[in-house]
Design a protein around this motif. Structure first.
Motif, short mmCIF file in Angstrom:
data_model
loop_
_atom_site.label_atom_id
_atom_site.label_comp_id
_atom_site.label_asym_id
_atom_site.label_seq_id
_atom_site.Cartn_x
_atom_site.Cartn_y
_atom_site.Cartn_z
N GLU A 172 0.72 -1.20 -0.05
CA GLU A 172 -0.01 0.10 -0.02
C GLU A 172 0.85 1.32 -0.10
OE1 GLU A 172 -2.69 1.71 3.72
OE2 GLU A 172 -2.71 -0.49 3.62
N GLU A 173 0.53 2.16 -0.72
CA GLU A 173 1.15 3.72 -0.90
C GLU A 173 1.46 4.02 0.51
OE1 GLU A 173 0.12 6.03 -4.11
OE2 GLU A 173 2.15 6.91 -4.27
N GLY A 174 2.56 4.57 0.86
CA GLY A 174 2.58 5.32 2.23
C GLY A 174 3.27 4.20 3.36
N LYS A 175 3.13 2.88 3.25
CA LYS A 175 3.51 1.94 4.11
C LYS A 175 5.03 1.98 4.12
CE LYS A 175 3.18 -3.01 4.79
NZ LYS A 175 3.27 -3.24 6.13
N GLU A 176 5.56 1.91 5.31
CA GLU A 176 7.20 2.08 5.56
C GLU A 176 7.60 0.63 5.28
OE1 GLU A 176 9.16 4.21 8.36
OE2 GLU A 176 7.78 5.91 8.29
N GLY A 177 8.73 0.82 4.56
CA GLY A 177 9.47 -0.45 4.32
C GLY A 177 9.42 -1.37 3.28
N GLY A 178 8.41 -0.66 2.30
CA GLY A 178 8.35 -1.55 1.16
C GLY A 178 9.03 -0.80 -0.04
N LEU A 179 9.21 -1.50 -1.34
CA LEU A 179 9.83 -0.97 -2.26
C LEU A 179 9.01 -1.02 -3.64
CD1 LEU A 179 13.68 -2.34 -1.88
CD2 LEU A 179 12.93 -0.15 -1.85
N TYR A 180 9.04 0.07 -4.18
CA TYR A 180 8.26 -0.03 -5.66
C TYR A 180 9.24 -0.02 -6.82
CZ TYR A 180 4.17 1.77 -3.02
OH TYR A 180 3.24 1.90 -2.28
N PHE A 181 8.67 -0.56 -7.82
CA PHE A 181 9.57 -0.95 -9.05
C PHE A 181 9.01 -0.15 -10.21
CE2 PHE A 181 11.82 -3.16 -12.39
CZ PHE A 181 13.03 -3.19 -12.08
N GLY A 182 9.71 0.50 -11.15
CA GLY A 182 9.00 1.26 -12.16
C GLY A 182 9.64 1.28 -13.41
N ASN A 183 9.23 1.59 -14.50
CA ASN A 183 9.60 1.96 -15.86
C ASN A 183 9.03 3.09 -16.32
OD1 ASN A 183 8.88 1.71 -18.90
ND2 ASN A 183 11.04 0.96 -18.51
N SER A 184 9.90 4.10 -16.96
CA SER A 184 9.33 5.29 -17.35
C SER A 184 10.12 5.36 -18.84
CB SER A 184 9.72 6.67 -16.77
OG SER A 184 9.19 6.71 -15.38
N THR A 185 9.08 5.85 -19.92
CA THR A 185 9.55 5.87 -21.35
C THR A 185 9.13 7.57 -21.39
OG1 THR A 185 8.94 3.90 -21.80
CG2 THR A 185 8.96 5.21 -23.55
N ILE A 186 10.30 8.34 -22.10
CA ILE A 186 10.11 9.53 -22.48
C ILE A 186 10.14 9.77 -24.04
CG2 ILE A 186 10.55 12.02 -22.15
CD1 ILE A 186 11.66 11.29 -19.46
N PHE A 187 9.31 10.23 -24.46
CA PHE A 187 9.21 10.13 -26.09
C PHE A 187 10.47 11.45 -26.48
CE2 PHE A 187 5.91 7.62 -24.88
CZ PHE A 187 5.91 6.49 -25.82
N PRO A 188 10.74 11.36 -27.74
CA PRO A 188 11.60 12.37 -28.15
C PRO A 188 10.86 13.62 -28.63
CG PRO A 188 11.63 10.81 -29.98
CD PRO A 188 10.79 10.31 -28.76
N GLY A 189 11.31 14.72 -28.50
CA GLY A 189 10.97 16.15 -28.92
C GLY A 189 10.96 17.20 -28.23
N LYS A 190 10.66 18.37 -28.55
CA LYS A 190 11.03 19.55 -28.11
C LYS A 190 9.77 20.50 -28.04
CE LYS A 190 14.30 20.53 -30.24
NZ LYS A 190 15.38 20.29 -31.23
N VAL A 191 9.42 21.36 -26.88
CA VAL A 191 8.51 22.44 -26.86
C VAL A 191 9.66 23.62 -27.06
CG1 VAL A 191 6.81 23.63 -25.67
CG2 VAL A 191 6.88 21.31 -25.31
N ASN A 192 9.39 24.27 -28.37
CA ASN A 192 10.20 25.14 -28.84
C ASN A 192 11.45 24.60 -28.67
OD1 ASN A 192 11.48 27.52 -29.78
ND2 ASN A 192 10.46 28.98 -28.14
N ASN A 193 12.62 25.16 -27.86
CA ASN A 193 13.86 24.66 -27.57
C ASN A 193 14.22 23.87 -26.45
OD1 ASN A 193 13.79 26.75 -26.36
ND2 ASN A 193 15.75 27.54 -26.85
N GLU A 194 12.85 23.41 -25.71
CA GLU A 194 13.34 22.73 -24.62
C GLU A 194 12.63 21.30 -24.68
OE1 GLU A 194 10.75 24.42 -21.27
OE2 GLU A 194 11.96 23.38 -19.76
N TYR A 195 13.57 20.32 -24.05
CA TYR A 195 13.42 18.91 -24.46
C TYR A 195 12.11 18.32 -23.60
CZ TYR A 195 18.15 18.99 -26.17
OH TYR A 195 19.20 19.42 -26.82
N PHE A 196 11.62 17.48 -24.15
CA PHE A 196 10.35 16.66 -23.69
C PHE A 196 10.99 15.99 -22.36
CE2 PHE A 196 7.45 15.50 -27.33
CZ PHE A 196 7.20 16.83 -27.58
N MET A 197 9.86 16.21 -21.25
CA MET A 197 10.56 15.84 -20.18
C MET A 197 9.63 15.50 -18.89
SD MET A 197 11.63 19.64 -18.25
CE MET A 197 10.43 20.93 -18.39
N THR A 198 9.64 14.74 -17.66
CA THR A 198 8.75 14.44 -16.86
C THR A 198 8.46 15.90 -16.04
OG1 THR A 198 10.46 13.86 -15.31
CG2 THR A 198 9.72 12.16 -16.54
N ARG A 199 7.41 15.82 -15.26
CA ARG A 199 7.25 17.03 -14.20
C ARG A 199 8.14 17.22 -13.42
NH1 ARG A 199 1.40 15.05 -11.82
NH2 ARG A 199 2.60 13.26 -12.28
#
Ligand code: 6PG
Ligand code: NI
Length: 187
Positions: A57-84
């Motif tokens: 459960e989220e917030g529970k101490e002692g556990g570990l989460y595992f993830g995968n992130s994929t960021i697509f190529p591109g830019k907004v004007n001259n700034e690269y696509f990125m995560t928040r």
């Protein structure tokens, strides 16, 4: 049987309990410097996709989460696509990122707004200490894929970044990525 499968060349996760979330350009209001250009682009453009396996459960101490992130190529004007980008809500929790595919930058910021980066290339492993905000930008022409592991009590604080931003932005300058100080955000 293992609980989930990691597809080693793509970094993708499969198995029961793996959740997927997508971020389209329409959902990234005020994330990029040039908001007018962001608004003028295709709002259905997929910017990034995150998979997570959260066995406790989220917030529970002692556990570990595992993830995968994929960021697509591109830019907004001259700034690269990125995560928040975010601090962890439980501020002093660390995280590992490791790059599977593509080329990019892990942008890091301390609580004083000092911002720096680590280059991401396939096989690069990044330890993100506690109290450090983190965001990833794709600086290449193909998708940037990385895996992550973080504590189940970490949480996500997006509000601080929405309010103050990072101290610098990753822009393409003369055809190359360059960290450009954010004037209004400089101390
Ligand atoms: C986390 C990780 C990572 C991150 C994604 C998307 O703490 O969960 O840092 O999974 O959430 O790469 O980035 P944003 O959460 O900043 O949108
Ligand atoms: Ni994180």
């Amino acid at each position: 049987m293992p609980t989930i499968q990691l597809e080693i060349t793509s970094g993708k996760l499969a198995g029961e309990g793996v959740i997927t979330a997508q971020k389209k350009l329409s959902q990234l209001e005020n994330v990029f410097q040039d908001e007018a250009t962001r608004k003028s682009m295709d709002q259905d453009q997929l910017i990034y996709e995150v998979q997570a396996y959260m066995p406790v459960e989220e917030g529970k101490e002692g556990g570990l989460y595992f993830g995968n992130s994929t960021i697509f190529p591109g830019k907004v004007n001259n700034e690269y696509f990125m995560t928040r980008g975010h601090f962890h809500t439980k501020l002093d929790t660390a995280e590992y990122y490791w790059c599977i595919q593509g080329k990019g930058a892990l942008i890091l910021m301390d609580e004083e707004g000092k911002t720096w980066l680590e280059e991401m290339t396939p096989g690069s492993v990044h330890y993100i200490p506690g109290k450090i905000a983190h965001r990833v930008a794709n600086t290449g022409d193909e998708k940037l894929v990385f895996n992550a592991c973080w504590p189940s009590e970490a949480g996500h604080d997006y509000a601080t970044i929405e309010k103050d931003g990072f101290g610098a932005r990753l822009m393409e300058v003369d055809g190359k990525p360059q960290l450009v100080q954010n004037k209004k955000e400089m101390v």
